[in-house]
Design an enzyme around this catalytic site. Structure first.
Site, PDB file in Angstrom:
ATOM      1  N   LYS A  17      -5.631  12.455   8.940  1.00 37.39           N
ATOM      2  CA  LYS A  17      -5.976  12.276   7.515  1.00 37.39           C
ATOM      3  C   LYS A  17      -7.223  11.443   7.299  1.00 37.39           C
ATOM      4  O   LYS A  17      -8.018  11.709   6.421  1.00 37.39           O
ATOM      5  CB  LYS A  17      -4.794  11.647   6.779  1.00 37.39           C
ATOM      6  CG  LYS A  17      -4.416  10.278   7.311  1.00 37.39           C
ATOM      7  CD  LYS A  17      -2.930  10.025   7.198  1.00 37.39           C
ATOM      8  CE  LYS A  17      -2.220  10.698   8.364  1.00 37.39           C
ATOM      9  NZ  LYS A  17      -0.894  10.206   8.659  1.00 37.39           N
TER      10      LYS A  17
ATOM     11  N   GLU B  70       2.606  -0.058  13.052  1.00 38.49           N
ATOM     12  CA  GLU B  70       1.845  -0.202  14.281  1.00 38.49           C
ATOM     13  C   GLU B  70       1.514  -1.667  14.547  1.00 38.49           C
ATOM     14  O   GLU B  70       1.642  -2.514  13.667  1.00 38.49           O
ATOM     15  CB  GLU B  70       0.567   0.630  14.183  1.00 38.49           C
ATOM     16  CG  GLU B  70       0.880   2.120  14.189  1.00 38.49           C
ATOM     17  CD  GLU B  70      -0.360   2.967  13.996  1.00 38.49           C
ATOM     18  OE1 GLU B  70      -1.291   2.822  14.800  1.00 38.49           O
ATOM     19  OE2 GLU B  70      -0.376   3.761  13.048  1.00 38.49           O
TER      20      GLU B  70
ATOM     21  N   LYS C 248      -4.847   9.827   1.797  1.00 39.49           N
ATOM     22  CA  LYS C 248      -3.919  10.851   1.312  1.00 39.49           C
ATOM     23  C   LYS C 248      -4.131  11.142  -0.168  1.00 39.49           C
ATOM     24  O   LYS C 248      -3.944  12.277  -0.617  1.00 39.49           O
ATOM     25  CB  LYS C 248      -2.475  10.402   1.569  1.00 39.49           C
ATOM     26  CG  LYS C 248      -2.129  10.358   3.061  1.00 39.49           C
ATOM     27  CD  LYS C 248      -0.830   9.614   3.304  1.00 39.49           C
ATOM     28  CE  LYS C 248      -0.437   9.639   4.775  1.00 39.49           C
ATOM     29  NZ  LYS C 248       0.698   8.727   5.069  1.00 39.49           N
TER      30      LYS C 248
ATOM     31  N   GLY D 201       6.470  10.503  11.549  1.00 38.80           N
ATOM     32  CA  GLY D 201       7.407  10.783  12.634  1.00 38.80           C
ATOM     33  C   GLY D 201       6.996  12.035  13.376  1.00 38.80           C
ATOM     34  O   GLY D 201       6.372  12.935  12.812  1.00 38.80           O
TER      35      GLY D 201
END
Lengths: 378, 378
Positions: free
Chosen positions: A90, A175, A190, A287
């Site tokens: 993205k 993360e 996004k 995921g």
């Protein structure tokens, strides 16, 4: 359809698993690019991108390497070689969509990006599908599972941000370097991609104002609770009179808003269109398998025939008069005196209805690194 | 594509409006069937079905007449004449899908029914699309806007059923004869259609156990509130080890279930599949334009090429060992003594975990017309 897979991490390995499981002879993964020769464990793997990008037998490239470079160069090269591309990247796609979509149109290729916004949710597909019939006036949603997990956890337990972040990291939802998620940059990419798809109005992601949750504290969520509101990080974009307004911002949603009920690490996105009104889609926004599902949907769509059209030119992002009330927590409340409608606490104030542009001038003056800003839903 | 429209009521007039507004020369509504010659107001209208069904120039029929006959006969005749069909008639389609799908496959026609379940929600399309990749294990949802409006209103205000029904009728959300909605038959048709699409397992809608909300009272919702639960009328179907379990039942959902947050007259449907896990779709499940939007989506899908395959044979509906706890309000509680786990009030009991089949034997014995049954979500 012979597929070249660039990157075999979280998303790439999911794609491999799903394609293998489908046992559909109409498409197969022919070659896989890994980062270094040491990572080669199977005959179809290579560390040399040219072996894939210049292989005339491969007609579709799946890019799930992440990062800006060399991902962008590889995708561009693939399109120039006449290969269609599916990407889950993205950040790269939001930044370079003009160049990539132009190359795809020029070379008669497909370029698809379902996994780039909403993960496993058929968000891009449904926006395209709604647009067959309706105009879409606005999109908004919870587009980042990490921050939703953190905020949901803080709301439920009253814990502080640092602890909620640490728990999200321990569970693999965040993360080691969480910047892209907690500062809202992931949602910004996004949001740009959603606006481009919903309105045909691409924008430079850098033009979209972004406020994250790095400075959120338990007391902010407590304020929300006392006022029957739930805090979510919301990406939104509206299309009015040919101009594009877009923003990433924590929003104190009303308890009765369906988005307020979307907890855990789920994503939820909503489009408002002419004949459907609001329609909402909820599911896993990240995921391995959900994201890979979106990639494989794109592969099937390409197999069934779909090319990329010339991109629309990018448009500026403007507020176009949109006003809202803002919750401001600051060590420097007097800097906001001119726009304060209500003092909620020593260091918490509610602004009067103002534009984001106006608010930003005060934020600059306040020069407060621990500042936390959220919109209060109307 | 030249379209013949059968019926020009709520849905049909919406289709007309959307198709006119699209100004897409690739499809046009050529003829409209109205009920009586007195209703003919435009040149393209006729009261004679043969003028449409036998017109070789018309290649697609949109059936939104409602009712079993003559709708079924007209659709069958259209398919036999080689015309593709889009229907919004859930009751008719759920009942006669075997005959109609067989005729469509035999004559190489498309037969689409997006508007039959979920209204404007792209439910049927998304089930088909998920199945390109995943197996679907279960579906469930709020599939009826009328009963959702009534239950939401009762929950918010504490009012009795009769008043909430009257308000829904006054607002046009409920029909003068509300039987199909409040007794759950509308949801039963949609549940059968959803199971057929999600699992490839059609069933006789008459085989699906159905419990409605005709006997619900304010005290039942009060019980839910006291136990942090919200009552919704839920259609559900599960596919386990080759057998189909399905049911329409009021369910006391947990407050934290996203479905519990879906109020007003909205619909919300959820599928659980292999790689996506749960994915949910929320929107308008009825109304002229949302339902017509679904019909026009089907028309576009047919235009872009899609035929009907032979139907799978119908399967029996079974409980396959599924157990649940049930809330039972009855004037005859001693009839349920054997399965009572807890007395919540003089005439309210909570059953132990039992199968629906077992519960039904006790319901029969109790012979109580004011009985109200709801499942308590695990």
């Amino acid at each position: 359809m012979k597929i070249g897979l660039l990157g075999c991490g979280v998303v790439g390995s999911g794609v491999l698993k799903i394609v293998d499981g489908m046992q559909d002879s109409s498409f197969a993964i022919a070659k896989i690019l890994v980062r270094t020769p040491a990572k080669i464990t199977e005959a179809c793997m290579t560390a040399d991108p040219d072996e894939i990008l210049n292989d005339a037998g491969i007609n579709v490239i799946v890019e799930c390497m992440g990062g800006l470079e060399p991902a962008r160069t590889y995708v561009l090269q693939a399109l120039q070689n006449g290969k269609s591309v599916v990407t889950s990247n993205k950040k790269m796609f939001a930044l370079y969509e003009q160049e990539l979509r132009t190359a795809a149109a020029e070379h008669g290729c497909a370029l698809r990006y379902e996994a780039c916004a909403g993960g496993g949710i058929p968000w891009i597909h449904e926006l395209e599908r709604i647009r067959r019939i309706d105009g879409i006036s606005s999109v908004r949603g919870i587009m980042n599972g990490t921050t939703n997990y953190i905020l949901s956890n803080m709301t439920a337990s009253g814990m502080q941000f640092e602890q909620a972040l640490a728990e999200a990291q321990a569970k693999g939802y965040a993360e080691a370097d969480p910047t892209d998620d907690i500062d809202g940059y992931d949602v910004r990419s996004k949001t740009a991609i959603s606006a481009m798809t919903a309105f045909g109005m691409p924008a430079d992601p850098g033009d979209i104002p972004v406020f994250g949750i790095r400075t959120v504290q338990a007391q902010d969520l407590a304020w929300g609770k006392a006022h029957n509101r739930i805090l979510k990080l919301i990406g939104r974009a509206e299309h009015t009179n040919g101009s594009l307004s877009a923003c990433v911002m924590p929003v104190f949603l009303k308890n009765t808003d369906i988005l307020a009920a979307v907890g855990s690490n789920l994503n939820a996105v909503e489009a408002v269109s002419d004949t459907l009104g609001p329609s909402m889609y909820i599911g896993q926004g990240a995921g391995s398998l959900p994201t890979a599902h979106a990639v494989v949907q794109d592969l099937l769509t390409i197999r069934d025939g779909c090319l990329c059209k010339e991109p629309e030119a990018r448009v500026p992002v403007s507020e176009s008069g949109r006003t809202a009330q803002y919750y401001v927590r600051t060590v420097n409340p007097h800097a906001f005196a001119d726009i304060t409608a209500e003092k909620a606490d020593t260091n918490i104030l509610l602004s009067r209805e103002i534009t984001l542009t106006e608010l930003c001038t005060y934020i600059e003056k306040a020069s407060d690194s621990s500042l936390f800003i959220a919109e209060v839903e109307k």
